[in-house]
Each structure stands twice: as C-alpha cells, then as structure tokens.
Design a protein around this motif. Structure first.
Motif, PDB file in Angstrom:
ATOM      1  N   LEU A   1       0.811  -1.224   0.000  1.00  0.00           N
ATOM      2  CA  LEU A   1       0.000   0.000   0.000  1.00  0.00           C
ATOM      3  C   LEU A   1       0.841   1.269   0.000  1.00  0.00           C
ATOM      4  O   LEU A   1       0.281   2.367   0.004  1.00  0.00           O
ATOM      5  N   SER A   2       2.159   1.148   0.016  1.00  0.00           N
ATOM      6  CA  SER A   2       3.008   2.332   0.150  1.00  0.00           C
ATOM      7  C   SER A   2       2.770   3.384  -0.937  1.00  0.00           C
ATOM      8  O   SER A   2       2.769   4.591  -0.627  1.00  0.00           O
TER       9      SER A   2
ATOM     10  N   ALA B   1       7.932  18.256  -1.932  1.00  0.00           N
ATOM     11  CA  ALA B   1       9.159  17.778  -2.564  1.00  0.00           C
ATOM     12  C   ALA B   1       9.942  16.862  -1.614  1.00  0.00           C
ATOM     13  O   ALA B   1      10.491  15.835  -2.037  1.00  0.00           O
ATOM     14  N   LEU B   2       9.988  17.206  -0.339  1.00  0.00           N
ATOM     15  CA  LEU B   2      10.699  16.367   0.629  1.00  0.00           C
ATOM     16  C   LEU B   2      10.019  15.013   0.799  1.00  0.00           C
ATOM     17  O   LEU B   2      10.689  13.980   0.926  1.00  0.00           O
ATOM     18  N   VAL B   3       8.693  15.010   0.797  1.00  0.00           N
ATOM     19  CA  VAL B   3       7.973  13.738   0.907  1.00  0.00           C
ATOM     20  C   VAL B   3       8.262  12.855  -0.292  1.00  0.00           C
ATOM     21  O   VAL B   3       8.524  11.651  -0.156  1.00  0.00           O
ATOM     22  N   PHE B   4       8.243  13.434  -1.486  1.00  0.00           N
ATOM     23  CA  PHE B   4       8.539  12.640  -2.680  1.00  0.00           C
ATOM     24  C   PHE B   4       9.992  12.155  -2.681  1.00  0.00           C
ATOM     25  O   PHE B   4      10.276  11.052  -3.146  1.00  0.00           O
ATOM     26  N   ARG B   5      10.869  12.978  -2.177  1.00  0.00           N
ATOM     27  CA  ARG B   5      12.270  12.554  -2.121  1.00  0.00           C
ATOM     28  C   ARG B   5      12.454  11.407  -1.127  1.00  0.00           C
ATOM     29  O   ARG B   5      13.196  10.456  -1.392  1.00  0.00           O
TER      30      ARG B   5
ATOM     31  N   ALA C   1      10.285   9.258  -0.485  1.00  0.00           N
ATOM     32  CA  ALA C   1       9.544   8.085  -0.957  1.00  0.00           C
ATOM     33  C   ALA C   1      10.463   7.034  -1.555  1.00  0.00           C
ATOM     34  O   ALA C   1      10.100   5.850  -1.629  1.00  0.00           O
ATOM     35  N   ARG C   2      11.647   7.416  -1.980  1.00  0.00           N
ATOM     36  CA  ARG C   2      12.575   6.434  -2.544  1.00  0.00           C
ATOM     37  C   ARG C   2      12.962   5.371  -1.526  1.00  0.00           C
ATOM     38  O   ARG C   2      13.346   4.263  -1.895  1.00  0.00           O
ATOM     39  N   ARG C   3      12.850   5.702  -0.250  1.00  0.00           N
ATOM     40  CA  ARG C   3      13.286   4.780   0.791  1.00  0.00           C
ATOM     41  C   ARG C   3      12.163   3.895   1.323  1.00  0.00           C
ATOM     42  O   ARG C   3      12.446   2.825   1.868  1.00  0.00           O
TER      43      ARG C   3
ATOM     44  N   GLY D   1       7.361  -5.132  -8.879  1.00  0.00           N
ATOM     45  CA  GLY D   1       8.208  -5.414 -10.023  1.00  0.00           C
ATOM     46  C   GLY D   1       9.559  -4.758  -9.982  1.00  0.00           C
ATOM     47  O   GLY D   1      10.437  -5.101 -10.776  1.00  0.00           O
ATOM     48  N   GLU D   2       9.788  -3.816  -9.075  1.00  0.00           N
ATOM     49  CA  GLU D   2      11.084  -3.166  -9.010  1.00  0.00           C
ATOM     50  C   GLU D   2      11.985  -3.888  -8.015  1.00  0.00           C
ATOM     51  O   GLU D   2      11.529  -4.531  -7.070  1.00  0.00           O
ATOM     52  N   ASP D   3      13.285  -3.804  -8.253  1.00  0.00           N
ATOM     53  CA  ASP D   3      14.271  -4.439  -7.374  1.00  0.00           C
ATOM     54  C   ASP D   3      14.601  -3.522  -6.226  1.00  0.00           C
ATOM     55  O   ASP D   3      14.732  -2.311  -6.372  1.00  0.00           O
ATOM     56  N   ARG D   4      14.788  -4.128  -5.064  1.00  0.00           N
ATOM     57  CA  ARG D   4      15.144  -3.358  -3.878  1.00  0.00           C
ATOM     58  C   ARG D   4      16.407  -3.960  -3.257  1.00  0.00           C
ATOM     59  O   ARG D   4      16.601  -5.145  -3.271  1.00  0.00           O
TER      60      ARG D   4
END
Length: 330
Positions: free
Chosen positions: A241-242, A313-317, A319-321, A327-330
């Motif tokens: 749900l992230s 902008a800080l929230v979106f930045r 969000a990478r973490r 389907g994406e690799d972590r």
C-alpha cells in the motif's frame, strides 16, 4: 539491342514509366494525413479552449496578480503602492502572530494528518472483508467527506463541543469535567483535529481500492511461513500500500495546510480562545479582509505556497526509501 540516349550511357534500356538511374523524379507529395493531423489539433484546441481560458483568467492571472500585490501596500480601496520586500521582512521579523499561527498550523498538521490516515486505513481494512451490507457501510463512512468542512457541519461541531454541549455532558456523566472544549485553550485545537479526522471517507476509499489490488497469494505465503496478523500487516499490507499511502499523505497534508472553515466557524473568526485555533489560513484572512492589508495577505499566501511545495518535494524525495512498487528491485 536498344541503347539509352540519356546522359549518353550505352547499354541501359529505356522502360516506359520508369525513371532511369540518376534522373530526377516528380516532386514528392506531402503525406495525406498531415492536413488531417493539423485539423485534428485545431479541433482539440477548440474543445480545450474553455479550460485554457479558465486557467488563464481564474488561476494563472490571479496568481500573477497576487505575486505582484505581495510586494505592495494594498488596502482594497486605493491603488497598490510598491514597497518591495517590506511585507516579507515584517512577516518574518516583526509579526509575532505570524509565527504563532505557523506553530498552531504545524501542530494541527502533525496531529490531524496521521490520525486521519490511520482511521481511514483501519476502516478500509475492516470494509475490505466480504460481509453482508458492506456497500451500505462504505457509503455511511464516506458520507462525512461528502459534507466536508462546511459551515453547517462546523456549527454543529461547535455545538457538540461547547460548554454544556453533548460531549461535555457525556464526559461529565463518567466523571470527566473538562468544560466546553471550544472554550478551553488547551482543548480547542483538538476540536478541529477531531473535525478533520471525522472526514476520513475520501482517503478510506482510496485505501480500499489499494487493498483490493494486493494479491491474496502474498498473504497465503506469509501465513505458510508462520507470519501472524501483525506480521502480515507490516510485511505485506503496508509495503504493497506504500504508493497509496504516499498519495494520501501528500493530498491530506496539502488539505490540512488549507484548513479554514472549521477554524473560522468554531472560533467565530477570531482564532480563540487565546489564539489557540489561529490556523495560518485564518490569520491570512484576518490580515487581508479584517485589517485590509491585502498586500501583506498576498505575501503570506506565497509563503504558504512555498512551504507546501518544499514539504511535498521532501515527501517525494523520501519516498525512494519507503515506497515499494511491484516489479522493481530493492
């Protein structure tokens, strides 16, 4: 044997309707669909023209005017007078109520947004289970968001939390005597937080749609591995749900910074008691339409826009973490 007479080249036969090598052919014709594409673009712009005109006249134009007014002294009745950055200097260096309103708004956002999202997610998980009449329950929980922070709802909320109101009587019945919340500086802001949290229907619907997309196989695999309900929630539900959490977090944060109607009605437009409900938009309204300092109010509006943009902008930045996309690799 036929010999070519073109360019004196022997041994090349002339074929009717075929240009020999090196000969210039007829001019190429423009693609037939070029004109259709241009006509299609013209039709598209024609249908978009109401939106474009509306955006220019109702959004871009007023924003440009507000930006200009933020550098002027303007009282709504006389022509604006250019003062440069004086409004911003006064705001940051000489206006204590500005900083108080910023602090009250910060507290309101930090409390109301997590509480609202938490309630929305909890109710969405309950409504995600198949049961009789679930559609009726979803509609009932969504209804407060349809009403929104209207004046009528805010008036009813003020009556509920006023001295000798419904909440005061219920708490007094169990031995808790706090008085009317709207009349107590330590509780007044909580009434606005409760009003915001009560309207959790919109994020609830979005969470519910996200829960429908979580594959059941993940829960089954986690259960086989021995994960309990709490572990499945932390390891399966929240990661899946992230993206939805990010979406709701950004929207609700922006909405919280714009909260005005509830604070205006509950405090009768004063932000009281003791400025405990003086949210930033309410103070902006006071400076612009009570004190008739529209230039100062415009400067406050642009500061609010900058703060919200930076936080988004800080929230979106970040969000990478913590945002996981399938389907994406972590």
């Amino acid at each position: 044997m036929t010999r070519s007479v073109i360019a004196g080249t022997p041994g090349v036969a002339e074929t009717p309707g075929v240009s020999p090598p090196g000969a210039a052919g007829p001019p190429a014709k423009a693609p037939a669909d070029g004109g259709r594409r241009r006509r299609g673009q013209g039709v598209a712009y024609l249908f978009l023209s109401p939106w474009i005109v509306g955006a220019v006249l109702l959004t871009i134009g007023p924003m440009a005017a507000s930006l200009y007014l933020s550098f002027t002294d303007y009282d709504l009745f006389s022509a604006p007078t250019w003062v440069g950055v004086d409004n911003y200097v006064t705001m940051f260096a000489g206006d204590e109520r500005f900083w108080h309103a910023a602090w009250v708004t910060t507290k309101y956002v930090l409390i109301s947004v997590p509480l609202k999202l938490g309630l929305a997610l909890a109710v969405a998980m309950l409504l995600n289970r198949p049961r009789r009449g679930v559609g009726l329950y979803r509609s009932a929980f969504y209804a407060p968001s349809l009403l929104g922070a209207s004046v009528s709802v805010a008036l009813a909320w003020r009556a509920l939390f006023s001295t000798d109101g419904t909440v005061d009587r219920l708490l007094g019945g169990v031995g808790i005597d706090t008085g009317g919340w709207v009349d107590q500086p330590q509780y007044a802001l909580l009434t606005l937080v409760a009003l915001a949290a009560w309207q959790f229907g919109a994020p609830m619907v979005i969470f519910l749609a996200g829960l429908k997309q979580v594959p059941r196989e993940l829960y089954e695999a986690a259960a086989i591995d021995g994960a309990g309900p709490a572990r499945r929630f932390l390891s399966v539900t929240l990661p899946m749900l992230s993206p939805v959490i990010l979406f709701n977090l950004v929207l609700e944060t922006i909405h919280a910074f714009q909260a005005f109607t509830g604070a205006f009605v509950v405090s009768s437009g004063r932000g009281g008691p003791s400025d405990s409900t003086l949210l930033y938009p309410l103070y902006l309204y006071q400076r612009g339409f009570t004190d008739f300092r529209m230039g100062y109010a415009s400067a406050m509006a642009w500061v609010l826009l900058a703060v919200v943009a930076i936080l988004t902008a800080l929230v979106f930045r970040s969000a990478r973490r913590w945002v996981f996309y399938a389907g994406e690799d972590r």
